[in-house]
Design a protein around this motif. Sequence first.
Motif, mmCIF file in Angstrom:
data_model
loop_
_atom_site.group_PDB
_atom_site.id
_atom_site.type_symbol
_atom_site.label_atom_id
_atom_site.label_comp_id
_atom_site.label_asym_id
_atom_site.label_seq_id
_atom_site.Cartn_x
_atom_site.Cartn_y
_atom_site.Cartn_z
ATOM 1 N N SER A 77 -48.862 -61.795 0.171
ATOM 2 C CA SER A 77 -47.452 -61.558 -0.128
ATOM 3 C C SER A 77 -46.558 -62.430 0.749
ATOM 4 O O SER A 77 -45.573 -63.021 0.273
ATOM 5 C CB SER A 77 -47.113 -60.079 0.093
ATOM 6 O OG SER A 77 -45.719 -59.854 -0.004
ATOM 7 N N THR A 78 -46.910 -62.533 2.019
ATOM 8 C CA THR A 78 -46.124 -63.348 2.957
ATOM 9 C C THR A 78 -46.140 -64.812 2.555
ATOM 10 O O THR A 78 -45.093 -65.482 2.533
ATOM 11 C CB THR A 78 -46.678 -63.186 4.384
ATOM 12 O OG1 THR A 78 -46.577 -61.810 4.780
ATOM 13 C CG2 THR A 78 -45.918 -64.044 5.374
ATOM 14 N N ALA A 81 -44.323 -65.435 -0.913
ATOM 15 C CA ALA A 81 -42.882 -65.304 -0.728
ATOM 16 C C ALA A 81 -42.310 -66.534 -0.029
ATOM 17 O O ALA A 81 -41.257 -67.064 -0.427
ATOM 18 C CB ALA A 81 -42.567 -64.044 0.079
ATOM 19 N N HIS A 205 -34.618 -62.162 -0.897
ATOM 20 C CA HIS A 205 -35.243 -60.902 -0.466
ATOM 21 C C HIS A 205 -35.272 -59.910 -1.621
ATOM 22 O O HIS A 205 -36.301 -59.297 -1.916
ATOM 23 C CB HIS A 205 -34.445 -60.280 0.686
ATOM 24 C CG HIS A 205 -34.512 -61.041 1.960
ATOM 25 N ND1 HIS A 205 -33.561 -60.931 2.948
ATOM 26 C CD2 HIS A 205 -35.414 -61.945 2.427
ATOM 27 C CE1 HIS A 205 -33.865 -61.722 3.955
ATOM 28 N NE2 HIS A 205 -34.985 -62.348 3.652
ATOM 29 N N TRP A 208 -37.683 -60.885 -4.391
ATOM 30 C CA TRP A 208 -39.091 -60.672 -4.041
ATOM 31 C C TRP A 208 -39.450 -59.190 -4.096
ATOM 32 O O TRP A 208 -40.525 -58.818 -4.579
ATOM 33 C CB TRP A 208 -39.403 -61.254 -2.667
ATOM 34 C CG TRP A 208 -40.854 -61.132 -2.316
ATOM 35 C CD1 TRP A 208 -41.417 -60.431 -1.293
ATOM 36 C CD2 TRP A 208 -41.962 -61.726 -3.014
ATOM 37 N NE1 TRP A 208 -42.784 -60.544 -1.300
ATOM 38 C CE2 TRP A 208 -43.138 -61.332 -2.361
ATOM 39 C CE3 TRP A 208 -42.041 -62.552 -4.137
ATOM 40 C CZ2 TRP A 208 -44.402 -61.746 -2.780
ATOM 41 C CZ3 TRP A 208 -43.306 -62.957 -4.567
ATOM 42 C CH2 TRP A 208 -44.459 -62.549 -3.889
ATOM 43 N N HIS A 276 -47.280 -57.653 7.668
ATOM 44 C CA HIS A 276 -46.620 -58.038 6.414
ATOM 45 C C HIS A 276 -45.186 -58.446 6.698
ATOM 46 O O HIS A 276 -44.340 -57.605 7.017
ATOM 47 C CB HIS A 276 -46.652 -56.885 5.406
ATOM 48 C CG HIS A 276 -45.992 -57.241 4.104
ATOM 49 N ND1 HIS A 276 -45.046 -56.445 3.499
ATOM 50 C CD2 HIS A 276 -46.128 -58.333 3.297
ATOM 51 C CE1 HIS A 276 -44.635 -57.008 2.378
ATOM 52 N NE2 HIS A 276 -45.277 -58.159 2.238
ATOM 53 N N SER A 278 -43.052 -60.714 4.656
ATOM 54 C CA SER A 278 -42.561 -61.558 3.565
ATOM 55 C C SER A 278 -41.072 -61.843 3.700
ATOM 56 O O SER A 278 -40.611 -62.972 3.475
ATOM 57 C CB SER A 278 -42.849 -60.886 2.214
ATOM 58 O OG SER A 278 -42.286 -59.586 2.169
ATOM 59 N N THR A 281 -40.457 -64.312 6.489
ATOM 60 C CA THR A 281 -40.896 -65.649 6.089
ATOM 61 C C THR A 281 -39.886 -66.297 5.145
ATOM 62 O O THR A 281 -39.589 -67.495 5.277
ATOM 63 C CB THR A 281 -42.280 -65.566 5.416
ATOM 64 O OG1 THR A 281 -43.201 -64.944 6.308
ATOM 65 C CG2 THR A 281 -42.793 -66.953 5.067
ATOM 66 N N GLY A 314 -47.461 -67.371 8.670
ATOM 67 C CA GLY A 314 -47.965 -66.044 8.347
ATOM 68 C C GLY A 314 -48.909 -65.501 9.393
ATOM 69 O O GLY A 314 -49.062 -64.279 9.530
ATOM 70 N N ASN A 364 -39.314 -56.669 4.485
ATOM 71 C CA ASN A 364 -40.680 -56.433 4.982
ATOM 72 C C ASN A 364 -41.109 -54.993 4.744
ATOM 73 O O ASN A 364 -42.190 -54.715 4.202
ATOM 74 C CB ASN A 364 -40.760 -56.723 6.488
ATOM 75 C CG ASN A 364 -40.503 -58.167 6.843
ATOM 76 O OD1 ASN A 364 -40.640 -59.061 6.006
ATOM 77 N ND2 ASN A 364 -40.136 -58.412 8.082
ATOM 78 N N GLY A 367 -41.506 -53.914 1.103
ATOM 79 C CA GLY A 367 -42.726 -54.496 0.564
ATOM 80 C C GLY A 367 -43.984 -53.779 1.019
ATOM 81 O O GLY A 367 -44.994 -53.759 0.294
#
Length: 393
Positions: A77-78, A81, A205, A208, A276, A278, A281, A314, A364, A367
Amino acid sequence: MNLVLKLIAGIVAGMVLGLYAPDFLIQLLFTIQTLVGQLIKFTIPLIILFYIASGIASLPQGSGSLLGKTVGLAYGSTIVAGTLAFIVASNVLPSLVGGNVLEAAVEGEKLKGFIDISIPPMFEVMTALALAFILGIGISAINAEGLRKGVNEARDIIEVLLSKVIIPALPFYIAGVFAEMTVDGTVFSTLKTFGVVLVLAIIMHWVWITVLYVGSAAAMGKSPAALLKNMLPAYFTALGTMSSAATIPVSLRATKENKVSDSIANFTVPLCASIHLSGSTITIVTCASAVMLLTPELALPGLGGMIGFILMLGVTMIAAPGAPGGAVMSALGLLASMLGFTDAALALMIALYLAQDSFGTACNVTGDGAIALWVDKFADEQEAPETKQAAES
């Protein structure tokens, strides 16, 4: 939110001093900027070493395939994204951001601080990363409790340094950077870019989060609106705390309301709070793209050149400090070593990131609930054959 206000105050103070202050005050501010900048550079490899080693060493054992699937989902996922964020940023930002605004607009000798000190780090970023993996995996493999305790205590020392010294000093550091840009005549163009970048990052954000929950709901026959509604308390709590770790109790309750079993929620939510990232990132990749467009010494790479940075990002943000700004502090070493960021570019990254840190953290945390849904689904599928086999025997 207190830190964001201090950051804004630092930007305003830097601009006012750059416009009206006598030279000796500006030089004093530049001196503080130099000292804080050198301390940050020295601390970066230590953040990477002790946080990643501690994070790997503390991963729960005996969880079998579910641990691997959770880590894989969080990392995937990270990375996805971050990749999508770069594709969007590299296509949208060039038409919205004026190029090379950080280039000096005035000629002649620039003002400097009263002292020019250098504090070399103990080792390079990649050395710290390799050592962190060796220590973390080794501690876990041989169950070295003494070394695990030592690494955790070293991590706690670095966290105190971050929360008590570096993070509180950031407004002065940012003020020095903006005073320098004001003297050079580039500050107003930079501030215009700030607004564009922050809005773009926040929109990504939300996109995602929508992708995660629409995809999860479609695979599991659930309503994405209902899943997202249950996660809203965690999202808004993260906006206020700016910390995934501090939001864990609310995230757990929200995840369980989405019908994730207690055992899976208790396992995945605290773990994903560390691995996690995302939202973080998305922000770092978007802000880095903007800073590279603004800086004449830097060039925006293609997707192939950026993938390596995203993959490493990541990893380096594993178990990023719970203090606000932990993710970007962990990423500074990669920005300098892999993308060639200068001190001024790194300072802009810190300012941009902290201005929306709460939104990245909220992404984050929200997610994490989607990942918990998938792990719960995998756990049910794994138990079904075992139950059938037991019934037959």
